[in-house]
Write a protein that holds these residues in place. Structure first.
Motif, short mmCIF file in Angstrom:
data_model
loop_
_atom_site.label_atom_id
_atom_site.label_comp_id
_atom_site.label_asym_id
_atom_site.label_seq_id
_atom_site.Cartn_x
_atom_site.Cartn_y
_atom_site.Cartn_z
N GLN A 135 95.57 53.45 10.84
CA GLN A 135 95.27 54.28 9.67
C GLN A 135 95.66 55.73 9.93
OE1 GLN A 135 92.73 56.68 8.86
NE2 GLN A 135 92.01 56.92 10.97
N VAL A 136 95.65 56.16 11.20
CA VAL A 136 96.12 57.50 11.52
C VAL A 136 97.61 57.63 11.17
CG1 VAL A 136 96.63 59.13 13.39
CG2 VAL A 136 94.40 58.00 13.28
N ARG A 137 98.39 56.65 11.59
CA ARG A 137 99.82 56.68 11.29
C ARG A 137 100.07 56.57 9.79
NH1 ARG A 137 103.73 55.02 15.98
NH2 ARG A 137 104.95 56.23 14.49
N VAL A 174 86.69 60.99 7.97
CA VAL A 174 85.80 60.14 7.16
C VAL A 174 86.06 58.66 7.46
CG1 VAL A 174 85.29 59.35 4.81
CG2 VAL A 174 85.44 61.80 5.31
N VAL A 175 87.33 58.28 7.47
CA VAL A 175 87.69 56.90 7.79
C VAL A 175 87.26 56.56 9.22
CG1 VAL A 175 89.58 55.26 8.08
CG2 VAL A 175 89.61 56.87 6.16
N GLY A 176 87.51 57.48 10.15
CA GLY A 176 87.12 57.24 11.53
C GLY A 176 85.63 57.10 11.69
N ALA A 177 84.86 57.91 10.95
CA ALA A 177 83.40 57.82 11.02
C ALA A 177 82.92 56.46 10.52
CB ALA A 177 82.77 58.94 10.21
N PHE A 178 83.54 55.98 9.44
CA PHE A 178 83.17 54.66 8.91
C PHE A 178 83.45 53.55 9.92
CE2 PHE A 178 84.52 50.73 6.79
CZ PHE A 178 83.35 50.41 6.11
N LEU A 179 84.64 53.58 10.52
CA LEU A 179 84.99 52.57 11.51
C LEU A 179 84.08 52.64 12.72
CD1 LEU A 179 88.91 52.69 11.46
CD2 LEU A 179 87.45 50.88 10.55
N SER A 180 83.77 53.86 13.15
CA SER A 180 82.89 54.03 14.32
C SER A 180 81.50 53.51 14.03
CB SER A 180 82.83 55.51 14.71
OG SER A 180 84.09 55.98 15.14
N LEU A 181 80.98 53.81 12.83
CA LEU A 181 79.64 53.34 12.47
C LEU A 181 79.61 51.82 12.40
CD1 LEU A 181 76.74 53.87 11.56
CD2 LEU A 181 77.60 54.09 9.20
N PHE A 182 80.66 51.25 11.83
CA PHE A 182 80.74 49.78 11.74
C PHE A 182 80.75 49.16 13.13
CE2 PHE A 182 83.69 46.14 11.97
CZ PHE A 182 82.95 45.21 11.24
#
Length: 262
Positions: A135-137, A174-182
């Motif tokens: 998702q970063v790329r 925001v996307v990274g935080a969601f993935l990390s929380l999951f």
């Protein structure tokens, strides 16, 4: 929810979940530091391996001409930390039971996990890490696609001084935080549970999520603390992982023991 069997093949039991408080987190950190002090060489060795992996991948990114990926890699690297901690959990388990802690016994347990459910959890964690890097790329292509950043310095200047860069940082975090929380929710209790008990990885993930939901504020605070601590440890060429990773690994074992009972 599925049932859990103890490691000796005893009767199935339903794990009960205890609410976690901030004082529990402090106690777990103290216990984690104590465990590290009892077996420092093993902790330093496990942390050192992941430090070397981080350095090697960082150098590879620079050689391959994509140094701008170093930052998202350093941010995402902690996602696979729980799998690295299997050996540390075993050290804490042995210390707790008053059993001898040796290289052979600990690494025999690590090696044995390749045929147990922990290997499936490793696949889940690596998949989420791959999603993070992908998702970063994707965001780079969508938001920064027309901009040139051949070096890490140019990339940093771009994201910190332009409106497109700020948008990239905002959406990416925001996307990274969601993935990390999951990932945190499905692994924080699951991996020590898989090591300690005869349980399938789906049940372990469900139990982990239930534990987070039972104490959401405190558990999320723990996840944020762990993430920040590991990210800071990665900054000096990943060297800080040699100490931070084992202390947090031991602490997570004690968190599991406080949160789950049978």
């Amino acid at each position: 929810m599925g049932k859990v069997q103890d490691g000796s093949g005893g009767r199935s039991v339903q794990p009960s979940i205890r609410r976690i408080e901030i004082d529990d987190l402090r106690a777990c950190l103290v216990a984690g530091a104590w465990d590290f002090a009892q077996a420092p060489v093993i902790g330093l060795a496990i942390g050192g391996v992941f430090s070397l992996i981080g350095i090697a991948i960082t150098l590879a990114l620079a050689v391959w001409g994509v140094p701008w990926l170093i930052y998202p890699f350093a941010i995402g690297f902690p996602l696979i930390g729980p799998f690295a901690a299997v050996g540390l959990y075993e050290v804490s388990r042995r210390l707790e039971a008053g059993r001898e802690v040796t290289w052979s016994t600990v690494f025999a347990v690590i090696w044995a996990q390749r045929r147990r459910e922990v290997s499936w959890m490793a696949f889940v964690m690596l998949f989420v890490f791959w999603m993070w890097m992908y998702q970063v790329r994707l965001l780079v292509a969508l938001i920064l696609g027309r901009m040139s950043f051949a070096t890490l310095e140019r990339f940093a200047d771009l994201v910190l001084t332009t409106s497109q860069g700020w948008l990239f940082l905002a959406v990416g975090h925001v996307v990274g935080a969601f993935l990390s929380l999951f990932l945190f929710s499905i692994t924080v209790i699951a991996i020590p549970l898989l090591l300690d008990r005869d349980v399938d990885f789906i049940t372990a993930m469900i139990t982990s999520v239930r534990t987070v939901l039972a104490s959401p504020v405190v558990m999320v605070a723990w996840g944020v603390f762990v993430t920040l601590a590991v990210v800071v440890a990665c900054l000096p060429l990943f060297v800080g992982l040699m100490v931070v990773l084992p202390v947090l690994g031991h602490a997570t074992w004690h968190l599991y023991r406080r949160a789950i009972s049978y």
